[in-house]
Design an enzyme around this catalytic site. Structure first.
Site, mmCIF file in Angstrom:
data_model
loop_
_atom_site.group_PDB
_atom_site.id
_atom_site.type_symbol
_atom_site.label_atom_id
_atom_site.label_comp_id
_atom_site.label_asym_id
_atom_site.label_seq_id
_atom_site.Cartn_x
_atom_site.Cartn_y
_atom_site.Cartn_z
ATOM 1 C CE LYS A 112 21.810 -33.308 1.666
ATOM 2 N NZ LYS A 112 20.577 -33.091 0.891
ATOM 3 C CE LYS A 192 25.368 -26.040 5.017
ATOM 4 N NZ LYS A 192 25.032 -26.380 3.696
ATOM 5 C CE LYS A 195 14.567 -28.705 10.597
ATOM 6 N NZ LYS A 195 13.247 -29.336 10.522
HETATM 7 P P1 AMP Z 1 17.898 -25.968 1.654
HETATM 8 O O1 AMP Z 1 17.200 -25.792 2.962
HETATM 9 O O2 AMP Z 1 19.145 -26.812 1.743
HETATM 10 O O3 AMP Z 1 16.975 -26.384 0.562
HETATM 11 O O4 AMP Z 1 18.444 -24.517 1.254
HETATM 12 C C1 AMP Z 1 17.629 -23.510 0.691
HETATM 13 C C2 AMP Z 1 18.469 -22.282 0.367
HETATM 14 O O5 AMP Z 1 19.029 -21.715 1.564
HETATM 15 C C3 AMP Z 1 19.659 -22.575 -0.552
HETATM 16 O O6 AMP Z 1 19.794 -21.502 -1.474
HETATM 17 C C4 AMP Z 1 20.829 -22.612 0.392
HETATM 18 O O7 AMP Z 1 22.041 -22.254 -0.251
HETATM 19 C C5 AMP Z 1 20.433 -21.555 1.421
HETATM 20 N N1 AMP Z 1 21.077 -21.801 2.713
HETATM 21 C C6 AMP Z 1 20.945 -22.917 3.484
HETATM 22 N N2 AMP Z 1 21.663 -22.811 4.622
HETATM 23 C C7 AMP Z 1 22.275 -21.593 4.585
HETATM 24 C C8 AMP Z 1 23.150 -20.880 5.466
HETATM 25 N N3 AMP Z 1 23.546 -21.390 6.624
HETATM 26 N N4 AMP Z 1 23.565 -19.634 5.095
HETATM 27 C C9 AMP Z 1 23.161 -19.102 3.911
HETATM 28 N N5 AMP Z 1 22.344 -19.726 3.037
HETATM 29 C C10 AMP Z 1 21.902 -20.944 3.355
#
Ligand code: AMP
Ligand code: TRP
Length: 325
Positions: A112, A192, A195
């Site tokens: 980040k 991965k 967004k």
């Molecule tokens: P966030 O949108 O960063 O708050 O992520 C919310 C949840 O989604 C967290 O548990 C992340 O580890 C999971 N997550 C985000 N991106 C991925 C991805 N590409 N594959 C698997 N899990 C994900």
């Protein structure tokens, strides 16, 4: 019942990575645990964000989570982090037992910092202290997350241990629980899904939009053909089929790809149709929920109320143990 805690940022959209990596697991686990789910707005403000739309994004996130099957307030607690001020109070206390070097070596902090090089603020660094506070405030023992969050949960354990050793053995050390879909790749087939990389598919995407995004998505049929049958995660489109297509279809797609009897275009078409069908009820339900904002806010209010009660009990113990009360 053991306590489960997890959080998600109100980024505006739930993508297929969030869904497969976290939310499906949340839905499964909500009946096995005393499950607490949090929309982490205080984490979201550590990067530049649009003030005018934050409330709307929080409510959209709540609606999508409910539409994906989180059954709040009946079977789980769903609330917004900033509605329970104890998160920031506990985060401050945890700051004082967290080694700076641990924060500096977090891969998310490093990535980040690169992505937002004009806004490397202190909150970006101490982000994991707030995350530890989220979990420990509810004495969460199980934390279902995708792979990218495992390092933060490990640090939460270190922080819990340090606080317990210094003051009083109050906090259980939380354990991550990663799902089968712990690292979903983006439509570029490389990084991965996220967004910030704009390689994602929104679970609320219209069927036409799903196809528009899948059609140019990266495929690797040559690599699939060189692999042994049944090897997982060879071509990203094949990997996505394993989540959204029936066993017969997966077999047919794999056989068709190996024999070159089925082209990537048709393979993607089948996937697009299956994803559209899979998410159709989610899209419909979230539209319903968003049509009645006051009912939605009431669910979040109830969630915050229950969370606040749990948090208050923990904070009494914390302040006492630290000599602050
Ligand atoms: P966030 O949108 O960063 O708050 O992520 C919310 C949840 O989604 C967290 O548990 C992340 O580890 C999971 N997550 C985000 N991106 C991925 C991805 N590409 N594959 C698997 N899990 C994900
Ligand atoms: N940092 C997590 C993410 O970006 C979200 C989060 C905040 C979280 N607090 C949490 C996840 C506590 C699990 C437990 O995905």
């Amino acid at each position: 019942m053991k306590r489960l805690f997890s959080g998600i940022q109100p980024t505006g959209a739930v993508h297929v990575g969030n869904y497969l990596g976290a939310i499906l697991n949340w839905r499964e686990l909500q009946s096995e645990y005393d499950a607490v789910f949090c929309i982490v707005d205080l984490h979201a403000i550590t990067i530049n964000y649009d003030v005018a739309t934050l409330q709307d994004r929080i409510e959209r996130m709540a609606a999508t989570l409910l539409a994906c099957g989180l059954d709040a307030p009946d079977r789980c607690t769903l609330f917004v982090q900033s509605h329970v001020p104890a998160h920031t109070e506990l985060a401050w206390y945890l700051n004082t037992v967290t080694p700076l070097a641990e924060l500096q070596r977090m891969t998310q902090f490093k990535s980040k910092s690169q992505q937002h090089e004009k806004n490397i603020n202190a909150g970006l660094l101490t982000y994991p202290c707030l995350q530890a506070a989220d979990i420990l405030l509810y004495k969460g023992e199980v934390v279902p997350v995708g792979e990218d969050q495992v390092q933060h949960i490990e640090l939460s354990r270190i922080i819990a241990r340090k606080w317990n050793n210094r003051f009083s053995p109050l906090f259980p050390e939380p354990a991550e629980r990663v799902s089968y879909g712990k690292r979903i790749k983006g439509l570029d087939g490389q990084a991965k899904m996220s967004k910030s990389l704009d390689n994602y598919l929104d679970v609320l995407e219209e069927p036409a939009g799903i196809w528009e995004k899948l059609r140019p998505a990266f495929t690797d049929p040559a690599r699939l053909r060189r692999s042994d049958p049944g090897t997982p995660e060879i071509c990203n489109i094949h990997a996505l089929h394993t989540y959204f297509s029936s066993p017969e279809e997966i077999g047919r797609v794999e056989e068709g790809c190996r024999s070159a009897g089925l082209g990537c275009f048709d393979c993607k078409r089948i996937l697009a149709d299956n994803m559209a069908a899979h998410f159709a009820p989610v899209r419909a339900r979230s539209a319903e929920l968003l049509a009645d904002r006051s009912a939605l806010r009431e669910i979040l209010r109830k969630g915050a109320q229950r969370a606040q009660e749990m948090a208050a009990a923990t904070m009494v113990e914390v302040r006492k143990a630290m000599g602050l009360a």
